[in-house]
Design a protein around this motif. Structure first.
Motif, mmCIF file in Angstrom:
data_model
loop_
_atom_site.group_PDB
_atom_site.id
_atom_site.type_symbol
_atom_site.label_atom_id
_atom_site.label_comp_id
_atom_site.label_asym_id
_atom_site.label_seq_id
_atom_site.Cartn_x
_atom_site.Cartn_y
_atom_site.Cartn_z
ATOM 1 N N UNK A 194 0.842 -1.183 0.000
ATOM 2 C CA UNK A 194 0.000 0.000 0.000
ATOM 3 C C UNK A 194 0.882 1.240 0.000
ATOM 4 N N UNK A 195 0.292 2.388 -0.279
ATOM 5 C CA UNK A 195 1.028 3.651 -0.221
ATOM 6 C C UNK A 195 0.348 4.585 0.773
ATOM 7 N N UNK A 196 1.141 5.506 1.309
ATOM 8 C CA UNK A 196 0.668 6.436 2.341
ATOM 9 C C UNK A 196 1.079 7.847 1.929
ATOM 10 N N UNK A 197 0.377 8.440 0.942
ATOM 11 C CA UNK A 197 0.821 9.691 0.328
ATOM 12 C C UNK A 197 0.704 10.923 1.221
ATOM 13 N N UNK A 198 -0.105 10.864 2.240
ATOM 14 C CA UNK A 198 -0.262 11.986 3.155
ATOM 15 C C UNK A 198 -0.820 11.457 4.469
ATOM 16 N N UNK A 199 -0.829 12.268 5.514
ATOM 17 C CA UNK A 199 -1.360 11.792 6.800
ATOM 18 C C UNK A 199 -2.793 11.267 6.663
ATOM 19 N N UNK A 200 -3.050 10.131 7.287
ATOM 20 C CA UNK A 200 -4.365 9.482 7.322
ATOM 21 C C UNK A 200 -4.753 8.817 5.997
ATOM 22 N N UNK A 201 -3.887 8.911 4.992
ATOM 23 C CA UNK A 201 -4.202 8.341 3.683
ATOM 24 C C UNK A 201 -3.599 6.946 3.531
ATOM 25 N N UNK A 202 -4.417 6.029 3.016
ATOM 26 C CA UNK A 202 -3.945 4.680 2.689
ATOM 27 C C UNK A 202 -4.517 4.332 1.314
ATOM 28 N N UNK A 203 -3.639 4.113 0.337
ATOM 29 C CA UNK A 203 -4.073 3.895 -1.035
ATOM 30 C C UNK A 203 -3.379 2.683 -1.655
ATOM 31 N N UNK A 204 -3.906 2.248 -2.803
ATOM 32 C CA UNK A 204 -3.250 1.198 -3.581
ATOM 33 C C UNK A 204 -3.266 1.566 -5.054
ATOM 34 N N UNK A 205 -2.134 1.391 -5.705
ATOM 35 C CA UNK A 205 -2.009 1.584 -7.141
ATOM 36 C C UNK A 205 -2.717 0.416 -7.834
ATOM 37 N N UNK A 206 -3.781 0.684 -8.571
ATOM 38 C CA UNK A 206 -4.568 -0.386 -9.161
ATOM 39 C C UNK A 206 -3.856 -1.086 -10.313
ATOM 40 N N UNK A 207 -2.857 -0.437 -10.914
ATOM 41 C CA UNK A 207 -2.063 -1.135 -11.917
ATOM 42 C C UNK A 207 -1.264 -2.255 -11.271
ATOM 43 N N UNK A 208 -0.767 -1.999 -10.063
ATOM 44 C CA UNK A 208 -0.043 -3.034 -9.320
ATOM 45 C C UNK A 208 -0.983 -4.180 -8.984
ATOM 46 N N UNK A 209 -2.186 -3.844 -8.509
ATOM 47 C CA UNK A 209 -3.150 -4.890 -8.160
ATOM 48 C C UNK A 209 -3.534 -5.715 -9.382
ATOM 49 N N UNK A 210 -3.847 -5.047 -10.485
ATOM 50 C CA UNK A 210 -4.276 -5.764 -11.686
ATOM 51 C C UNK A 210 -3.178 -6.695 -12.197
ATOM 52 N N UNK A 211 -1.935 -6.234 -12.147
ATOM 53 C CA UNK A 211 -0.816 -7.085 -12.547
ATOM 54 C C UNK A 211 -0.687 -8.307 -11.660
ATOM 55 N N UNK A 212 -0.865 -8.104 -10.349
ATOM 56 C CA UNK A 212 -0.783 -9.224 -9.403
ATOM 57 C C UNK A 212 -1.904 -10.225 -9.649
ATOM 58 N N UNK A 213 -3.101 -9.720 -9.935
ATOM 59 C CA UNK A 213 -4.251 -10.595 -10.194
ATOM 60 C C UNK A 213 -4.000 -11.495 -11.400
ATOM 61 N N UNK A 214 -3.585 -10.915 -12.511
ATOM 62 C CA UNK A 214 -3.406 -11.713 -13.722
ATOM 63 C C UNK A 214 -2.177 -12.603 -13.663
ATOM 64 N N UNK A 215 -1.186 -12.222 -12.876
ATOM 65 C CA UNK A 215 -0.026 -13.104 -12.685
ATOM 66 C C UNK A 215 -0.446 -14.365 -11.941
ATOM 67 N N UNK A 216 -1.270 -14.215 -10.909
ATOM 68 C CA UNK A 216 -1.741 -15.376 -10.144
ATOM 69 C C UNK A 216 -2.695 -16.233 -10.978
ATOM 70 N N UNK A 217 -3.530 -15.582 -11.773
ATOM 71 C CA UNK A 217 -4.427 -16.337 -12.651
ATOM 72 C C UNK A 217 -3.630 -17.137 -13.681
ATOM 73 N N UNK A 218 -2.576 -16.534 -14.236
ATOM 74 C CA UNK A 218 -1.746 -17.232 -15.223
ATOM 75 C C UNK A 218 -1.082 -18.452 -14.611
#
Length: 252
Positions: free
Chosen positions: A33-57
């Motif tokens: 996850x990323x923490x771009x500012x105080x109280x913020x918790x985010x995820x780069x969806x390109x990273x997630x999508x790549x992880x999803x299709x790698x596991x599916x493959x």
């Protein structure tokens, strides 16, 4: 053989289950996850999508090597995160994760509505749930909010990746703080309270029902020659309870 995608906060797993529910193969992809500012918790969806299709493959290669016939795909996931997407399901920005607390001022301003919100959703007013984050997005990233076709979570995003359909099941919808858990439908009064455009929410389907059928990309990956359903299986905690054998009222 059922292909089960289980999306967690720090990793996802794609498992091949036989007719007895035994795991034949499991592929795991981790992400951060990323923490771009105080109280913020985010995820780069390109990273997630790549992880999803790698596991599916990886799972597809195992299924092919062992001549396993895939009969269905099922998706379960963590809930309450918010992902703004366009008409084709492409993420317009990072996901706002369930741990993101930047919507605290919004919750604080709605304190007088706590009882009404609880009476409809069965949950307290909290930054954990989706609706305050949706309102935060509207107030702080208006261009992204306006461009978004749907505001969805990880289960809906994964289902769309697999079959191209926008759908959410009742278990996933129940954690948005916009869902009437007695009537099993979106609550117009809560939508008004949080100021969210109703058309940005997905159609609601029952837990465990078919959201759509495997996309061309998924069929090619698993070498499928017939329609294979993609099922929305519900929230990860509910599915975990079922996995532990809690199938009757009173089971703990």
């Amino acid at each position: 053989m059922i292909v089960v995608v289980d999306v967690g906060t720090s990793s996802l797993r794609v498992s091949l289950l036989d007719s007895q529910g035994l795991i034949v193969h499991c592929s795991q992809s981790k992400y951060s996850l990323s923490y771009p500012e105080p109280d913020a918790v985010e995820m780069d969806m390109k990273v997630f999508t790549g992880a999803l299709w790698a596991a599916l493959k990886d799972s597809a290669l195992c299924a092919e090597a062992n001549a396993l016939k895939v009969e269905a795909f099922a998706v379960t996931a963590q809930r309450s995160s918010v992902i703004p997407v366009d008409e084709v399901g492409e993420a317009l920005d990072n996901a706002l994760m369930w741990q993101d607390t930047r919507s605290f001022p919004i919750c604080d301003a709605l304190k007088q509505k706590k009882k009404e919100i609880y009476s409809i959703t069965g949950m307290s007013l909290s930054t954990v749930f989706s609706s305050p984050k949706m309102q935060w997005l509207k107030e702080n990233k208006r261009e992204i909010y306006d461009r978004s076709y749907k505001l969805i979570g990880f289960c809906e995003y994964t289902v769309h990746q697999l079959c191209g359909a926008f759908a959410t099941d009742t278990s996933i919808a129940s954690r948005t703080s916009l869902f009437d858990v007695a009537a099993l439908k979106w609550s117009d009064s809560l939508i008004d309270i949080f100021g969210i455009a109703k058309e940005k929410l997905c159609p609601v389907i029952p837990v465990g029902s078919v959201a759509g059928f495997a996309s061309k990309r998924l069929c090619e990956l698993f070498k499928l020659d017939s329609d294979v359903p993609v099922i929305s299986s519900g929230g990860d905690q509910q599915c975990a309870a079922l996995g532990q054998g809690c199938t009757r009222p009173g089971d703990i």
